[in-house]
Design an enzyme around this catalytic site. Structure first.
Site, mmCIF file in Angstrom:
data_model
loop_
_atom_site.group_PDB
_atom_site.id
_atom_site.type_symbol
_atom_site.label_atom_id
_atom_site.label_comp_id
_atom_site.label_asym_id
_atom_site.label_seq_id
_atom_site.Cartn_x
_atom_site.Cartn_y
_atom_site.Cartn_z
ATOM 1 N N SER A 144 0.824 -1.216 0.000
ATOM 2 C CA SER A 144 0.000 0.000 0.000
ATOM 3 C C SER A 144 0.849 1.254 0.000
ATOM 4 C CB SER A 144 -0.862 0.043 1.269
ATOM 5 O OG SER A 144 -1.712 -1.071 1.342
ATOM 6 N N HIS A 165 -0.785 -2.897 -7.459
ATOM 7 C CA HIS A 165 -1.532 -2.500 -6.265
ATOM 8 C C HIS A 165 -3.024 -2.678 -6.504
ATOM 9 C CE1 HIS A 165 -2.890 0.734 -3.229
ATOM 10 N NE2 HIS A 165 -2.663 -0.400 -2.588
ATOM 11 N N GLU A 177 -3.337 -0.447 -9.718
ATOM 12 C CA GLU A 177 -2.280 0.521 -10.028
ATOM 13 C C GLU A 177 -1.039 -0.260 -10.416
ATOM 14 O OE1 GLU A 177 -2.186 2.592 -6.244
ATOM 15 O OE2 GLU A 177 -3.272 4.292 -7.067
ATOM 16 N N ASN A 215 -3.773 5.980 -2.559
ATOM 17 C CA ASN A 215 -3.406 6.125 -1.144
ATOM 18 C C ASN A 215 -2.749 7.466 -0.841
ATOM 19 O OD1 ASN A 215 -4.532 3.689 -0.587
ATOM 20 N ND2 ASN A 215 -2.600 2.570 -0.416
HETATM 21 C C1 LIG Z 1 -9.840 6.599 9.743
HETATM 22 C C2 LIG Z 1 -9.003 5.820 10.693
HETATM 23 C C3 LIG Z 1 -7.526 6.102 10.588
HETATM 24 C C4 LIG Z 1 -6.860 5.452 9.386
HETATM 25 C C5 LIG Z 1 -5.481 5.943 9.238
HETATM 26 C C6 LIG Z 1 -4.647 5.260 8.191
HETATM 27 C C7 LIG Z 1 -5.131 5.428 6.791
HETATM 28 C C8 LIG Z 1 -4.507 4.442 5.847
HETATM 29 C C9 LIG Z 1 -5.481 3.954 4.817
HETATM 30 C C10 LIG Z 1 -4.796 3.283 3.657
HETATM 31 C C11 LIG Z 1 -5.602 2.138 3.105
HETATM 32 C C12 LIG Z 1 -4.707 1.177 2.446
HETATM 33 C C13 LIG Z 1 -5.505 0.164 1.649
HETATM 34 C C14 LIG Z 1 -5.009 0.147 0.236
HETATM 35 O O1 LIG Z 1 -3.816 -0.010 -0.017
HETATM 36 C C15 LIG Z 1 -5.925 0.428 -0.900
HETATM 37 C C16 LIG Z 1 -7.367 0.041 -0.718
HETATM 38 O O2 LIG Z 1 -7.802 -1.048 -0.963
HETATM 39 S S1 LIG Z 1 -8.350 1.310 -0.103
HETATM 40 C C17 LIG Z 1 -9.921 0.545 -0.013
HETATM 41 C C18 LIG Z 1 -10.630 0.555 -1.329
HETATM 42 N N1 LIG Z 1 -11.954 -0.055 -1.172
HETATM 43 C C19 LIG Z 1 -13.033 0.662 -0.821
HETATM 44 O O3 LIG Z 1 -13.005 1.862 -0.716
HETATM 45 C C20 LIG Z 1 -14.278 -0.159 -0.553
HETATM 46 C C21 LIG Z 1 -15.481 0.729 -0.363
HETATM 47 N N2 LIG Z 1 -16.655 -0.122 -0.109
HETATM 48 C C22 LIG Z 1 -17.363 -0.674 -1.132
HETATM 49 O O4 LIG Z 1 -17.066 -0.568 -2.303
HETATM 50 C C23 LIG Z 1 -18.564 -1.505 -0.711
HETATM 51 O O5 LIG Z 1 -18.933 -1.137 0.610
HETATM 52 C C24 LIG Z 1 -18.296 -3.043 -0.766
HETATM 53 C C25 LIG Z 1 -18.174 -3.477 -2.200
HETATM 54 C C26 LIG Z 1 -17.066 -3.376 0.026
HETATM 55 C C27 LIG Z 1 -19.481 -3.772 -0.131
HETATM 56 O O6 LIG Z 1 -20.640 -3.434 -0.868
HETATM 57 P P1 LIG Z 1 -21.930 -2.937 -0.105
HETATM 58 O O7 LIG Z 1 -22.988 -2.665 -1.089
HETATM 59 O O8 LIG Z 1 -21.495 -1.830 0.799
HETATM 60 O O9 LIG Z 1 -22.409 -4.099 0.819
HETATM 61 P P2 LIG Z 1 -22.542 -5.655 0.628
HETATM 62 O O10 LIG Z 1 -21.506 -6.267 1.531
HETATM 63 O O11 LIG Z 1 -23.981 -6.003 0.800
HETATM 64 O O12 LIG Z 1 -22.134 -6.070 -0.871
HETATM 65 C C28 LIG Z 1 -23.047 -5.842 -1.945
HETATM 66 C C29 LIG Z 1 -22.777 -6.895 -2.984
HETATM 67 O O13 LIG Z 1 -21.458 -6.771 -3.476
HETATM 68 C C30 LIG Z 1 -20.886 -8.069 -3.669
HETATM 69 N N3 LIG Z 1 -19.744 -8.239 -2.786
HETATM 70 C C31 LIG Z 1 -19.394 -7.470 -1.736
HETATM 71 N N4 LIG Z 1 -18.239 -7.896 -1.199
HETATM 72 C C32 LIG Z 1 -17.863 -8.987 -1.924
HETATM 73 C C33 LIG Z 1 -16.753 -9.882 -1.883
HETATM 74 N N5 LIG Z 1 -15.771 -9.732 -0.981
HETATM 75 N N6 LIG Z 1 -16.691 -10.889 -2.788
HETATM 76 C C34 LIG Z 1 -17.665 -11.040 -3.705
HETATM 77 N N7 LIG Z 1 -18.742 -10.232 -3.817
HETATM 78 C C35 LIG Z 1 -18.821 -9.221 -2.929
HETATM 79 C C36 LIG Z 1 -21.938 -9.083 -3.326
HETATM 80 O O14 LIG Z 1 -22.632 -9.487 -4.456
HETATM 81 C C37 LIG Z 1 -22.838 -8.290 -2.401
HETATM 82 O O15 LIG Z 1 -24.152 -8.765 -2.489
HETATM 83 P P3 LIG Z 1 -24.571 -9.978 -1.502
HETATM 84 O O16 LIG Z 1 -25.984 -10.264 -1.805
HETATM 85 O O17 LIG Z 1 -24.339 -9.489 -0.096
HETATM 86 O O18 LIG Z 1 -23.671 -11.140 -1.841
HETATM 87 N N1 LIG Z 2 -6.007 -4.506 3.507
HETATM 88 C C1 LIG Z 2 -6.172 -3.724 2.457
HETATM 89 O O1 LIG Z 2 -7.241 -3.097 2.287
HETATM 90 C C2 LIG Z 2 -5.066 -3.593 1.454
HETATM 91 C C3 LIG Z 2 -3.785 -4.045 1.736
HETATM 92 N N2 LIG Z 2 -2.807 -3.933 0.784
HETATM 93 C C4 LIG Z 2 -1.449 -4.437 1.051
HETATM 94 O O2 LIG Z 2 -1.442 -5.845 0.822
HETATM 95 C C5 LIG Z 2 -0.544 -6.483 1.735
HETATM 96 C C6 LIG Z 2 -1.314 -7.507 2.556
HETATM 97 O O3 LIG Z 2 -2.321 -6.841 3.238
HETATM 98 P P1 LIG Z 2 -3.566 -7.695 3.837
HETATM 99 O O4 LIG Z 2 -3.946 -8.758 2.887
HETATM 100 O O5 LIG Z 2 -4.586 -6.712 4.283
HETATM 101 O O6 LIG Z 2 -2.884 -8.340 5.129
HETATM 102 P P2 LIG Z 2 -3.372 -9.629 5.945
HETATM 103 O O7 LIG Z 2 -2.812 -9.463 7.315
HETATM 104 O O8 LIG Z 2 -4.817 -9.853 5.753
HETATM 105 O O9 LIG Z 2 -2.619 -10.819 5.190
HETATM 106 C C7 LIG Z 2 -1.217 -10.934 5.195
HETATM 107 C C8 LIG Z 2 -0.928 -12.419 5.056
HETATM 108 O O10 LIG Z 2 0.453 -12.589 4.806
HETATM 109 C C9 LIG Z 2 0.886 -13.724 5.527
HETATM 110 N N3 LIG Z 2 2.328 -13.613 5.690
HETATM 111 C C10 LIG Z 2 3.017 -12.740 6.454
HETATM 112 N N4 LIG Z 2 4.339 -12.943 6.319
HETATM 113 C C11 LIG Z 2 4.489 -13.964 5.426
HETATM 114 C C12 LIG Z 2 5.602 -14.631 4.862
HETATM 115 N N5 LIG Z 2 6.848 -14.271 5.199
HETATM 116 N N6 LIG Z 2 5.384 -15.607 3.979
HETATM 117 C C13 LIG Z 2 4.120 -15.949 3.622
HETATM 118 N N7 LIG Z 2 3.006 -15.362 4.126
HETATM 119 C C14 LIG Z 2 3.212 -14.379 5.020
HETATM 120 C C15 LIG Z 2 0.112 -13.685 6.822
HETATM 121 O O11 LIG Z 2 0.069 -14.964 7.431
HETATM 122 C C16 LIG Z 2 -1.253 -13.205 6.335
HETATM 123 O O12 LIG Z 2 -2.108 -14.283 6.037
HETATM 124 C C17 LIG Z 2 0.088 -5.362 2.556
HETATM 125 O O13 LIG Z 2 1.284 -4.986 1.941
HETATM 126 C C18 LIG Z 2 -0.954 -4.251 2.450
HETATM 127 O O14 LIG Z 2 -0.391 -2.968 2.616
HETATM 128 C C19 LIG Z 2 -3.042 -3.392 -0.460
HETATM 129 C C20 LIG Z 2 -4.297 -2.955 -0.782
HETATM 130 C C21 LIG Z 2 -5.393 -2.995 0.151
#
Ligand SMILES: CCCCCCCCCCCCCC(=O)CC(=O)SCCNC(=O)CCNC(=O)[C@H](O)C(C)(C)COP(=O)(O)OP(=O)(O)OC[C@H]1O[C@@H](n2cnc3c(N)ncnc32)[C@H](O)[C@@H]1OP(=O)(O)O
Ligand SMILES: NC(=O)C1=CN([C@@H]2O[C@H](COP(=O)(O)OP(=O)(O)OC[C@H]3O[C@@H](n4cnc5c(N)ncnc54)[C@H](O)[C@@H]3O)[C@@H](O)[C@H]2O)C=CC1
Length: 311
Positions: A144, A165, A177, A215
């Site tokens: 990330s 990513h 990405e 991010n």
């Molecule tokens: C603030 C605190 C301090 C924080 C400080 C630090 C900040 C650092 C942050 C950095 C983050 C780093 C992460 C990263 O690197 C990058 C990322 O990934 S950022 C995250 C990006 N993702 C989002 O923003 C997700 C936003 N949410 C959504 O899009 C929806 O809520 C979601 C799709 C997750 C769920 O859909 P929703 O309608 O809300 O609810 P449902 O759960 O009912 O789902 C509807 C429907 O969608 C399908 N579905 C949902 N999830 C899945 C799944 N996992 N697999 C398959 N299908 C899925 C499904 O059909 C659902 O219908 P059902 O009838 O429930 O099956």
């Molecule tokens: N959680 C999120 O929404 C997102 C996370 N990422 C990135 O993806 C990476 C994984 O994140 P998550 O899946 O959330 O973490 P997670 O904690 O859910 O999964 C990490 C997994 O890696 C395994 N692991 C750790 N060290 C290992 C090793 N040496 N060999 C093999 N397996 C090992 C752990 O057992 C665990 O199952 C991180 O770099 C994170 O920054 C990127 C996009 C979104």
């Protein structure tokens, strides 16, 4: 003659591109992201080996994939239970598992790493894999926040290294990405972009800058949210509601942090606050650190900023 050469070279490059298409993917880390990457790679016809530390973790990873595929299948095949079962079974058949990362990388086109957000752990892993993987194998990190160059420099294949990513949840989020470092070869970058497209994602290209694109914008927003909460300006629930109804976000910042995993968000902020000590917004959050210290990682542990029903 020149026309013949141009046609020939285009056919050659096409056949090379086809020959170099990524077919076999090894995913290291079967957690939130790795299981999603493995699922989508398998669902789009790739052979996948998913690696994690123990068979117990891998069993949980496969169960999570199976559950997610069930949700996808219901949408694809409505009330046709047989078609749903066949779809899930076929995708699952393309995913094998292994607890030995080195063995799992011996014959693969691409290694995607999605392990803990810790630079030293990622570097140690890739150094070990570099010696075992074939010359043509490309390495990619799903990090990330860590510089791809700092991960890649642990290997001797920086020309065959990039960032891939994905976004959480991988089966639902359409973006990937694709990150290049100066050493990334054009062929490697093209193969990573083509894999993203083959996985039915929209690819964007970015340089190896902090947080890449999403991010870089998301972290300041989410950190500002937690400062708001720490100051007592508003409740977490109201901040989330405001951002969903006022900005059209599917999740508010605290719902999202709980979804991402507070452990991972802490790792990200630990890294950035250490690397950029003068940037105020990256200053550590006492509230976030307290929750993580108490083992409250969000959805994955049943409690973070919110409490969740155990599923
Ligand atoms: C603030 C605190 C301090 C924080 C400080 C630090 C900040 C650092 C942050 C950095 C983050 C780093 C992460 C990263 O690197 C990058 C990322 O990934 S950022 C995250 C990006 N993702 C989002 O923003 C997700 C936003 N949410 C959504 O899009 C929806 O809520 C979601 C799709 C997750 C769920 O859909 P929703 O309608 O809300 O609810 P449902 O759960 O009912 O789902 C509807 C429907 O969608 C399908 N579905 C949902 N999830 C899945 C799944 N996992 N697999 C398959 N299908 C899925 C499904 O059909 C659902 O219908 P059902 O009838 O429930 O099956
Ligand atoms: N959680 C999120 O929404 C997102 C996370 N990422 C990135 O993806 C990476 C994984 O994140 P998550 O899946 O959330 O973490 P997670 O904690 O859910 O999964 C990490 C997994 O890696 C395994 N692991 C750790 N060290 C290992 C090793 N040496 N060999 C093999 N397996 C090992 C752990 O057992 C665990 O199952 C991180 O770099 C994170 O920054 C990127 C996009 C979104």
């Amino acid at each position: 003659m020149a026309h013949v050469c141009k046609v020939f070279s285009r056919r050659l490059s096409t056949s090379t591109a086809v020959r170099s298409a990524i077919k076999h993917v090894t995913v290291i880390g079967g957690g939130l992201m790795g299981s999603g990457i493995a699922q989508v790679a398998a669902a789009t016809g790739h052979d996948v080996i998913m690696v994690d530390q123990t068979d117990d973790i891998l069993a949980k990873s496969k169960a999570a994939i199976q559950k997610s595929l069930g949700r996808v299948a219901k949408k694809k095949y409505a009330d046709d239970g047989e078609a749903q079962a066949s779809f899930v079974g076929e995708v699952m058949s393309r995913i094998s598992t292994n607890t030995d990362a080195v063995a799992a990388c011996g014959k693969t086109d691409l290694v995607v790493e999605a392990i803990v957000e810790n630079l030293d752990v990622k570097r140690r892993l890739f150094t070990a894999l570099d010696a075992a993987a074939e010359e043509h194998t490309i390495f990619a990190s799903n990090t990330s926040s860590l510089p791809i160059k700092d991960i890649a420099s642990a290997t001797k294949r920086q020309d065959r290294f990039g960032g891939l990513h994905f976004f959480n949840p991988v089966p639902m989020m359409k973006l990937v990405e694709v990150v290049k470092i100066p050493e990334t070869s054009n062929e490697t970058f093209e193969r990573l972009v083509n894999l993203g497209k083959a996985m039915e994602k929209t690819t964007v290209e970015c340089k190896d800058t902090p947080g890449f694109i999403v991010n870089r914008l998301l972290v300041p927003y989410m950190m500002e949210a937690v400062r708001m909460l720490e100051r007592g300006d508003a409740s977490a629930r109201d901040i989330d509601t405001a951002m969903k109804l006022g900005a059209g976000y599917p999740m508010g910042p605290f719902e999202l942090a709980d979804y991402v995993g507070l452990d991972t968000t802490k790792f990200i902020m630990d890294g950035w606050s250490q690397k950029y000590p003068d940037i105020e917004i990256f200053r550590k959050s006492d509230l976030l650190n307290k929750l993580v210290a108490e083992g409250k990682f969000g959805r994955k542990t049943g409690e973070g900023f919110y409490k969740y029903d155990k599923k």
